[in-house]
Design a protein around this motif. Structure first.
Motif, PDB file in Angstrom:
ATOM      1  N   GLY A 166     -26.982 -12.466   4.089  1.00  0.00           N
ATOM      2  CA  GLY A 166     -27.592 -11.357   4.081  1.00  0.00           C
ATOM      3  C   GLY A 166     -28.934 -10.760   4.819  1.00  0.00           C
ATOM      4  N   ARG A 167     -30.341 -11.802   4.378  1.00  0.00           N
ATOM      5  CA  ARG A 167     -31.373 -11.974   5.119  1.00  0.00           C
ATOM      6  C   ARG A 167     -31.709 -12.747   6.461  1.00  0.00           C
ATOM      7  NH1 ARG A 167     -34.175 -15.231   1.870  1.00  0.00           N
ATOM      8  NH2 ARG A 167     -35.628 -15.490   3.001  1.00  0.00           N
ATOM      9  N   ARG A 168     -30.157 -12.945   6.225  1.00  0.00           N
ATOM     10  CA  ARG A 168     -30.406 -13.860   7.969  1.00  0.00           C
ATOM     11  C   ARG A 168     -30.846 -14.826   8.530  1.00  0.00           C
ATOM     12  NH1 ARG A 168     -27.359 -10.964  12.433  1.00  0.00           N
ATOM     13  NH2 ARG A 168     -26.719  -8.211  11.071  1.00  0.00           N
ATOM     14  N   THR A 169     -30.991 -15.945   7.673  1.00  0.00           N
ATOM     15  CA  THR A 169     -32.044 -16.724   7.651  1.00  0.00           C
ATOM     16  C   THR A 169     -30.877 -18.478   8.179  1.00  0.00           C
ATOM     17  OG1 THR A 169     -31.601 -17.522   5.420  1.00  0.00           O
ATOM     18  CG2 THR A 169     -33.930 -15.832   5.919  1.00  0.00           C
ATOM     19  N   SER A 170     -30.230 -18.197   8.287  1.00  0.00           N
ATOM     20  CA  SER A 170     -28.742 -19.200   8.338  1.00  0.00           C
ATOM     21  C   SER A 170     -28.938 -19.264  10.186  1.00  0.00           C
ATOM     22  CB  SER A 170     -28.035 -19.770   8.084  1.00  0.00           C
ATOM     23  OG  SER A 170     -26.991 -19.140   8.038  1.00  0.00           O
ATOM     24  N   PRO A 171     -28.958 -19.995  11.076  1.00  0.00           N
ATOM     25  CA  PRO A 171     -28.583 -20.082  12.936  1.00  0.00           C
ATOM     26  C   PRO A 171     -26.542 -19.350  12.439  1.00  0.00           C
ATOM     27  CG  PRO A 171     -29.271 -22.053  12.269  1.00  0.00           C
ATOM     28  CD  PRO A 171     -28.999 -21.466  10.450  1.00  0.00           C
ATOM     29  N   SER A 212     -25.163 -17.089  10.843  1.00  0.00           N
ATOM     30  CA  SER A 212     -25.519 -15.377  10.459  1.00  0.00           C
ATOM     31  C   SER A 212     -26.354 -14.927  11.284  1.00  0.00           C
ATOM     32  CB  SER A 212     -26.714 -15.016   9.318  1.00  0.00           C
ATOM     33  OG  SER A 212     -28.382 -15.518   9.199  1.00  0.00           O
ATOM     34  N   ARG A 213     -26.988 -15.064  12.363  1.00  0.00           N
ATOM     35  CA  ARG A 213     -28.087 -15.348  13.813  1.00  0.00           C
ATOM     36  C   ARG A 213     -26.738 -14.440  14.723  1.00  0.00           C
ATOM     37  NH1 ARG A 213     -31.697 -17.578  10.780  1.00  0.00           N
ATOM     38  NH2 ARG A 213     -31.492 -19.507  12.698  1.00  0.00           N
ATOM     39  N   SER A 214     -26.193 -15.069  14.411  1.00  0.00           N
ATOM     40  CA  SER A 214     -24.849 -15.457  15.915  1.00  0.00           C
ATOM     41  C   SER A 214     -24.006 -14.614  15.441  1.00  0.00           C
ATOM     42  CB  SER A 214     -24.405 -16.883  15.480  1.00  0.00           C
ATOM     43  OG  SER A 214     -23.245 -17.087  16.814  1.00  0.00           O
ATOM     44  N   THR A 215     -23.519 -13.830  16.906  1.00  0.00           N
ATOM     45  CA  THR A 215     -22.736 -13.065  17.249  1.00  0.00           C
ATOM     46  C   THR A 215     -21.414 -13.473  17.916  1.00  0.00           C
ATOM     47  OG1 THR A 215     -23.776 -12.571  19.718  1.00  0.00           O
ATOM     48  CG2 THR A 215     -24.916 -11.517  18.098  1.00  0.00           C
ATOM     49  N   LEU A 222     -20.322 -12.851   9.625  1.00  0.00           N
ATOM     50  CA  LEU A 222     -18.843 -11.972   8.382  1.00  0.00           C
ATOM     51  C   LEU A 222     -18.474 -13.397   8.151  1.00  0.00           C
ATOM     52  CD1 LEU A 222     -16.780  -9.992   8.097  1.00  0.00           C
ATOM     53  CD2 LEU A 222     -15.615  -9.768  10.362  1.00  0.00           C
ATOM     54  N   GLY A 223     -18.130 -14.363   8.795  1.00  0.00           N
ATOM     55  CA  GLY A 223     -17.358 -15.646   8.452  1.00  0.00           C
ATOM     56  C   GLY A 223     -17.903 -16.570   6.784  1.00  0.00           C
ATOM     57  N   GLU A 224     -19.311 -16.108   7.488  1.00  0.00           N
ATOM     58  CA  GLU A 224     -19.854 -16.720   6.037  1.00  0.00           C
ATOM     59  C   GLU A 224     -20.014 -15.525   5.020  1.00  0.00           C
ATOM     60  OE1 GLU A 224     -23.972 -19.106   6.430  1.00  0.00           O
ATOM     61  OE2 GLU A 224     -24.167 -16.397   7.700  1.00  0.00           O
ATOM     62  N   PHE A 225     -19.755 -14.399   4.887  1.00  0.00           N
ATOM     63  CA  PHE A 225     -19.432 -13.445   4.010  1.00  0.00           C
ATOM     64  C   PHE A 225     -18.120 -13.478   3.798  1.00  0.00           C
ATOM     65  CE2 PHE A 225     -23.794 -10.483   5.290  1.00  0.00           C
ATOM     66  CZ  PHE A 225     -23.984 -10.607   4.059  1.00  0.00           C
ATOM     67  N   VAL A 226     -17.675 -13.960   4.187  1.00  0.00           N
ATOM     68  CA  VAL A 226     -15.727 -14.337   3.522  1.00  0.00           C
ATOM     69  C   VAL A 226     -15.757 -15.174   2.868  1.00  0.00           C
ATOM     70  CG1 VAL A 226     -13.228 -14.198   4.692  1.00  0.00           C
ATOM     71  CG2 VAL A 226     -14.465 -12.217   5.539  1.00  0.00           C
ATOM     72  N   THR A 227     -16.183 -16.672   3.750  1.00  0.00           N
ATOM     73  CA  THR A 227     -16.240 -18.118   3.322  1.00  0.00           C
ATOM     74  C   THR A 227     -17.231 -17.424   1.577  1.00  0.00           C
ATOM     75  OG1 THR A 227     -16.238 -18.306   4.688  1.00  0.00           O
ATOM     76  CG2 THR A 227     -17.074 -19.990   2.728  1.00  0.00           C
ATOM     77  N   ALA A 228     -18.045 -16.919   1.961  1.00  0.00           N
ATOM     78  CA  ALA A 228     -18.382 -16.775   0.379  1.00  0.00           C
ATOM     79  C   ALA A 228     -17.699 -15.844  -0.479  1.00  0.00           C
ATOM     80  CB  ALA A 228     -19.773 -16.442   0.208  1.00  0.00           C
TER      81      ALA A 228
END
Length: 167
Positions: A61-66, A68-71, A3-9
């Protein structure tokens, strides 16, 4: 973290679009016989930033970065504490500009950031926090001929001394 990645983007994309829009008020292309227009650099750098934010969102979105796979949460307690400390330092920096000048505020902020937050040695913190504003003063005042805020009247003797070196 995802979520942080999406918000930052999203925030960076909005900022990029705004900067592209504002810089397009000036010429963004090449002006014959003069070179790039006044808005060229900000516009094209913002366009590159927009492309990068799109790639960040795509990878999230593709969960390719660490991340994006973290909870894990974006900011833990230590991260929130550091964010408040840095934000507080920036607020104090901005408040000090009109009192002790841009250069004085820069010196105080650099010392705070290096010594207090960064836990660097006193000698290194003082050296960098004193030398950087002096170098910036000569760069802006002598080379660029841009006057930055000088603060209140009590700072005049210091700036008069530095101006004798320039002129």
């Amino acid at each position: 973290m995802r979520l942080g990645e999406f918000v930052t983007a999203a925030i960076l994309a909005a900022l990029s679009i705004y900067l592209m829009w504002k810089s397009s008020e000036l010429e963004i292309g090449y002006i014959r016989g003069e070179g790039p227009g006044g808005g060229a650099w900000p516009f094209w750098l913002s366009a590159i930033m927009l492309i990068c934010t799109a790639l960040i969102a795509y990878n999230a979105g593709r969960r390719t970065s660490p991340p994006s796979r973290s909870t894990e949460p974006v900011l833990d307690a230590e991260g929130r504490k550091m964010l408040v400390q840095v934000f507080g330092g920036i607020v104090v920096f901005v408040a000090l500009v009109s009192i002790i000048s841009m250069y004085g505020a820069m010196m105080v902020f650099l010392f705070y950031y290096l010594w207090f937050l960064g836990r660097h040695g006193l000698y290194l913190s003082l050296s960098i926090s004193i030398l950087t504003p002096v170098v910036f003063f000569f760069f802006f005042e002598a080379l660029m001929r841009v006057t930055l805020p000088k603060g209140m009247r009590f700072t005049e003797p210091f700036f008069n001394m530095l101006n004798t070196i320039i002129y």
